[in-house]
Scaffold this active site. Sequence first.
Site, PDB file in Angstrom:
ATOM      1  N   CYS A 110     167.074  22.018 -26.536  1.00 35.28           N
ATOM      2  CA  CYS A 110     166.690  23.062 -25.596  1.00 35.28           C
ATOM      3  C   CYS A 110     165.334  23.586 -26.015  1.00 35.28           C
ATOM      4  O   CYS A 110     165.100  23.802 -27.205  1.00 35.28           O
ATOM      5  CB  CYS A 110     167.732  24.181 -25.638  1.00 35.28           C
ATOM      6  SG  CYS A 110     167.348  25.544 -24.533  1.00 35.28           S
ATOM      7  N   HIS A 153     173.632  21.934 -18.390  1.00 40.02           N
ATOM      8  CA  HIS A 153     172.890  22.695 -19.402  1.00 40.02           C
ATOM      9  C   HIS A 153     172.046  23.780 -18.720  1.00 40.02           C
ATOM     10  O   HIS A 153     172.060  24.946 -19.137  1.00 40.02           O
ATOM     11  CB  HIS A 153     172.005  21.722 -20.201  1.00 40.02           C
ATOM     12  CG  HIS A 153     171.116  22.368 -21.215  1.00 40.02           C
ATOM     13  ND1 HIS A 153     171.245  22.149 -22.570  1.00 40.02           N
ATOM     14  CD2 HIS A 153     170.064  23.230 -21.087  1.00 40.02           C
ATOM     15  CE1 HIS A 153     170.326  22.851 -23.217  1.00 40.02           C
ATOM     16  NE2 HIS A 153     169.586  23.502 -22.342  1.00 40.02           N
ATOM     17  N   GLU A 154     171.332  23.389 -17.663  1.00 47.87           N
ATOM     18  CA  GLU A 154     170.459  24.360 -16.976  1.00 47.87           C
ATOM     19  C   GLU A 154     171.271  25.410 -16.221  1.00 47.87           C
ATOM     20  O   GLU A 154     170.899  26.587 -16.191  1.00 47.87           O
ATOM     21  CB  GLU A 154     169.492  23.645 -16.027  1.00 47.87           C
ATOM     22  CG  GLU A 154     168.488  22.705 -16.702  1.00 47.87           C
ATOM     23  CD  GLU A 154     167.705  23.324 -17.849  1.00 47.87           C
ATOM     24  OE1 GLU A 154     167.415  24.535 -17.805  1.00 47.87           O
ATOM     25  OE2 GLU A 154     167.405  22.610 -18.830  1.00 47.87           O
ATOM     26  N   HIS A 157     172.165  28.157 -18.437  1.00 42.67           N
ATOM     27  CA  HIS A 157     171.071  29.112 -18.694  1.00 42.67           C
ATOM     28  C   HIS A 157     171.084  30.258 -17.678  1.00 42.67           C
ATOM     29  O   HIS A 157     170.767  31.397 -18.017  1.00 42.67           O
ATOM     30  CB  HIS A 157     169.709  28.408 -18.589  1.00 42.67           C
ATOM     31  CG  HIS A 157     169.245  27.796 -19.880  1.00 42.67           C
ATOM     32  ND1 HIS A 157     169.124  28.501 -21.051  1.00 42.67           N
ATOM     33  CD2 HIS A 157     168.837  26.532 -20.173  1.00 42.67           C
ATOM     34  CE1 HIS A 157     168.670  27.702 -22.016  1.00 42.67           C
ATOM     35  NE2 HIS A 157     168.498  26.499 -21.501  1.00 42.67           N
TER      36      HIS A 157
HETATM   37 NI    NI Z   1     167.879  24.743 -22.472  1.00 46.22          NI
END
Ligand code: NI
Length: 182
Positions: A110, A153-154, A157
């Site tokens: 990341c 993953h995004e 966030h």
């Molecule tokens: Ni990330």
Amino acid sequence: MILSKDIIDEYDNRIRKKSKEVTFPLDPKYKKTIEDIIDMLKKSQIEEEAEKYNLRPGMGLSAVQLGILQRFFVIVYEYEEGKFETYVVINPKLKSASEEMIYVSEGEGCLSINRPIDGIVKRHARINVEYYDMEGKVHNLRLREELSIVFQHEMDHLDGILFYDRIDKNNPYKDAEKMRGI
Ligand code: NI
């Protein structure tokens, strides 16, 4: 242009905030942000450019990583040597997800985390996602393998979740044998 110093890290408390839904028409300043992110991610994956601008290679970046608490992210995926597919993803919703779980064998990375972290991050092998593009048009995508992981993953966030939150603290390689590493 976006440089490493513009990306907030895990110690900045904004990274833990939940981002807000984007409203349309899209604010021109966010269009500019999106173009800048595309440019940065692409450069970060081209060795020469990455060195020149001191960028760590990255496939995705969410607005929150620039301190913008809005639900959008960009993914630049090199599907063939020197050829990139760009995804601009606004207000994504996970519609369905496979039971099969996978993980990145070498570990996830990341751009907001500047230290090595060991362990398995369990992700769905396949997902269906609905999202909006910059024009406010709705899209439905089915994603698998690496792209499925990057999208998950995004999307994390946008809810203030970092990949290591999903690693078992006491046993970072727990259940490895039950999943497929890619
Ligand atoms: Ni990330």
